[in-house]
Design a protein around this motif. Sequence first.
Motif, mmCIF file in Angstrom:
data_model
loop_
_atom_site.group_PDB
_atom_site.id
_atom_site.type_symbol
_atom_site.label_atom_id
_atom_site.label_comp_id
_atom_site.label_asym_id
_atom_site.label_seq_id
_atom_site.Cartn_x
_atom_site.Cartn_y
_atom_site.Cartn_z
ATOM 1 N N GLY A 1 -1.707 10.542 2.850
ATOM 2 C CA GLY A 1 -2.632 9.742 3.643
ATOM 3 C C GLY A 1 -2.790 8.330 3.114
ATOM 4 N N VAL A 2 -3.765 7.635 3.685
ATOM 5 C CA VAL A 2 -4.039 6.240 3.332
ATOM 6 C C VAL A 2 -4.685 6.169 1.954
ATOM 7 C CG1 VAL A 2 -5.262 4.146 4.024
ATOM 8 C CG2 VAL A 2 -4.383 5.702 5.767
ATOM 9 N N SER A 3 -4.253 5.227 1.154
ATOM 10 C CA SER A 3 -4.901 4.970 -0.125
ATOM 11 C C SER A 3 -6.398 4.782 0.078
ATOM 12 C CB SER A 3 -4.307 3.691 -0.744
ATOM 13 O OG SER A 3 -5.213 3.082 -1.636
ATOM 14 N N GLN A 4 -7.186 5.513 -0.704
ATOM 15 C CA GLN A 4 -8.643 5.387 -0.558
ATOM 16 C C GLN A 4 -9.103 3.966 -0.863
ATOM 17 O OE1 GLN A 4 -11.116 7.363 -3.486
ATOM 18 N NE2 GLN A 4 -9.436 7.477 -4.962
ATOM 19 N N HIS A 5 -8.390 3.273 -1.742
ATOM 20 C CA HIS A 5 -8.770 1.901 -2.079
ATOM 21 C C HIS A 5 -8.555 0.973 -0.880
ATOM 22 C CE1 HIS A 5 -7.947 2.987 -6.552
ATOM 23 N NE2 HIS A 5 -9.173 3.292 -6.187
ATOM 24 N N PHE A 6 -7.429 1.157 -0.181
ATOM 25 C CA PHE A 6 -7.177 0.333 0.991
ATOM 26 C C PHE A 6 -8.166 0.666 2.104
ATOM 27 C CE2 PHE A 6 -5.000 -0.603 5.037
ATOM 28 C CZ PHE A 6 -4.783 -1.954 4.858
ATOM 29 N N HIS B 1 0.597 10.414 7.017
ATOM 30 C CA HIS B 1 -0.545 10.104 7.877
ATOM 31 C C HIS B 1 -1.131 8.730 7.561
ATOM 32 C CE1 HIS B 1 -0.532 14.219 9.381
ATOM 33 N NE2 HIS B 1 -0.436 14.634 8.138
ATOM 34 N N ALA B 2 -0.356 7.906 6.862
ATOM 35 C CA ALA B 2 -0.856 6.592 6.462
ATOM 36 C C ALA B 2 -0.212 5.450 7.229
ATOM 37 C CB ALA B 2 -0.632 6.384 4.958
ATOM 38 N N THR B 3 1.113 5.452 7.322
ATOM 39 C CA THR B 3 1.806 4.294 7.877
ATOM 40 C C THR B 3 1.395 4.029 9.321
ATOM 41 O OG1 THR B 3 3.676 4.760 6.418
ATOM 42 C CG2 THR B 3 4.046 3.208 8.220
ATOM 43 N N GLY B 4 1.318 5.065 10.114
ATOM 44 C CA GLY B 4 0.919 4.886 11.509
ATOM 45 C C GLY B 4 -0.478 4.301 11.632
ATOM 46 N N TRP B 5 -1.390 4.788 10.801
ATOM 47 C CA TRP B 5 -2.763 4.269 10.849
ATOM 48 C C TRP B 5 -2.803 2.802 10.429
ATOM 49 C CZ3 TRP B 5 -6.072 2.105 7.275
ATOM 50 C CH2 TRP B 5 -7.403 1.951 7.684
ATOM 51 N N MET B 6 -2.077 2.465 9.364
ATOM 52 C CA MET B 6 -2.082 1.074 8.895
ATOM 53 C C MET B 6 -1.482 0.146 9.943
ATOM 54 S SD MET B 6 -1.401 1.293 4.772
ATOM 55 C CE MET B 6 0.086 2.304 4.823
ATOM 56 N N ARG B 7 -0.426 0.584 10.598
ATOM 57 C CA ARG B 7 0.149 -0.237 11.658
ATOM 58 C C ARG B 7 -0.853 -0.414 12.795
ATOM 59 N NH1 ARG B 7 6.550 0.030 12.138
ATOM 60 N NH2 ARG B 7 5.968 -1.644 13.548
ATOM 61 N N VAL C 1 0.841 -1.205 0.000
ATOM 62 C CA VAL C 1 0.000 0.000 0.000
ATOM 63 C C VAL C 1 0.877 1.257 0.000
ATOM 64 C CG1 VAL C 1 -1.927 1.177 1.114
ATOM 65 C CG2 VAL C 1 -1.651 -1.298 1.409
ATOM 66 N N PRO C 2 0.866 2.044 -1.067
ATOM 67 C CA PRO C 2 1.666 3.268 -1.100
ATOM 68 C C PRO C 2 1.003 4.428 -0.356
ATOM 69 C CG PRO C 2 0.497 3.017 -3.165
ATOM 70 C CD PRO C 2 0.170 1.792 -2.340
ATOM 71 N N LEU C 3 1.803 5.449 -0.076
ATOM 72 C CA LEU C 3 1.298 6.707 0.493
ATOM 73 C C LEU C 3 0.753 7.560 -0.653
ATOM 74 C CD1 LEU C 3 1.236 8.753 2.982
ATOM 75 C CD2 LEU C 3 3.385 9.621 2.052
ATOM 76 N N TYR C 4 -0.481 8.012 -0.520
ATOM 77 C CA TYR C 4 -1.077 8.894 -1.525
ATOM 78 C C TYR C 4 -1.553 10.180 -0.865
ATOM 79 C CZ TYR C 4 -1.169 5.252 -5.141
ATOM 80 O OH TYR C 4 -0.811 4.309 -6.074
ATOM 81 N N ARG D 1 6.892 5.883 -0.321
ATOM 82 C CA ARG D 1 6.604 7.316 -0.295
ATOM 83 C C ARG D 1 7.454 8.014 -1.358
ATOM 84 N NH1 ARG D 1 6.510 5.538 5.155
ATOM 85 N NH2 ARG D 1 8.755 5.712 5.345
ATOM 86 N N GLY D 2 6.858 8.926 -2.085
ATOM 87 C CA GLY D 2 7.558 9.577 -3.188
ATOM 88 C C GLY D 2 8.700 10.455 -2.754
ATOM 89 N N GLY D 3 8.598 11.059 -1.584
ATOM 90 C CA GLY D 3 9.639 11.931 -1.074
ATOM 91 C C GLY D 3 10.252 11.394 0.197
#
Length: 218
Positions: A101-106, A152-158, A95-98, A137-139
Amino acid sequence: MSTIFRLDASIRQDGSVTRAVADTLEETIAEELGSPAVVRRDLGSNPIDPTLWPLAAFAGYTPEEQRTPEQVAAIQDAAALADEVVSADVLVFAVPLYNFGVSQHFKAWYDLVATDPRLSVGQSTVTGKPAFLVTARGGGYGAGTPREGWDHATGWMRRVLEDVWGLDLDVIETELTLAEVTPQMAELRDLAREQLAESHETARRSGRSVTIKLRPAA
């Protein structure tokens, strides 16, 4: 026969870092487990209808005889998705960072599958299963960078995979993935290549740990 569940959320088929690193991880796990079955859920090319979540969520508070046909169908869809997770021995989430935040698909997938009692808060039936989160992450978002704290994605997914579902989670992170195509990041390209190579090596090393994680406790 062992089963791997693999979920991809990248909207890219070609050039996706999460897909490429997850390929390395999957190949390594397959070698360790001896040709396991692989169940794939590609959210990038086949996203979950986000309108199913409220239907399934409210159905859980509606007496069975009062549920609408749409609610019944949504519950059935959630159960089918949950079956894929619950029946797997090893889980891989790419799941990439978009947009920070969290990918809307995930998120749409998680919201729906979490309405199934087997994967709801406090009732997880996958606790302790080996799992891997491959993210990119792109950057640069590390300490001291201008974008520190913007992921704001990785922490939520974990949180949902480790704490809610109780998975035995390894996280493989790759940064600077846009360096090759962004002129302003040209000076970071060597570092980006190093990070990508390290991620593939981490995937190989982590994949080889699966047999240990699957070994029953003495």
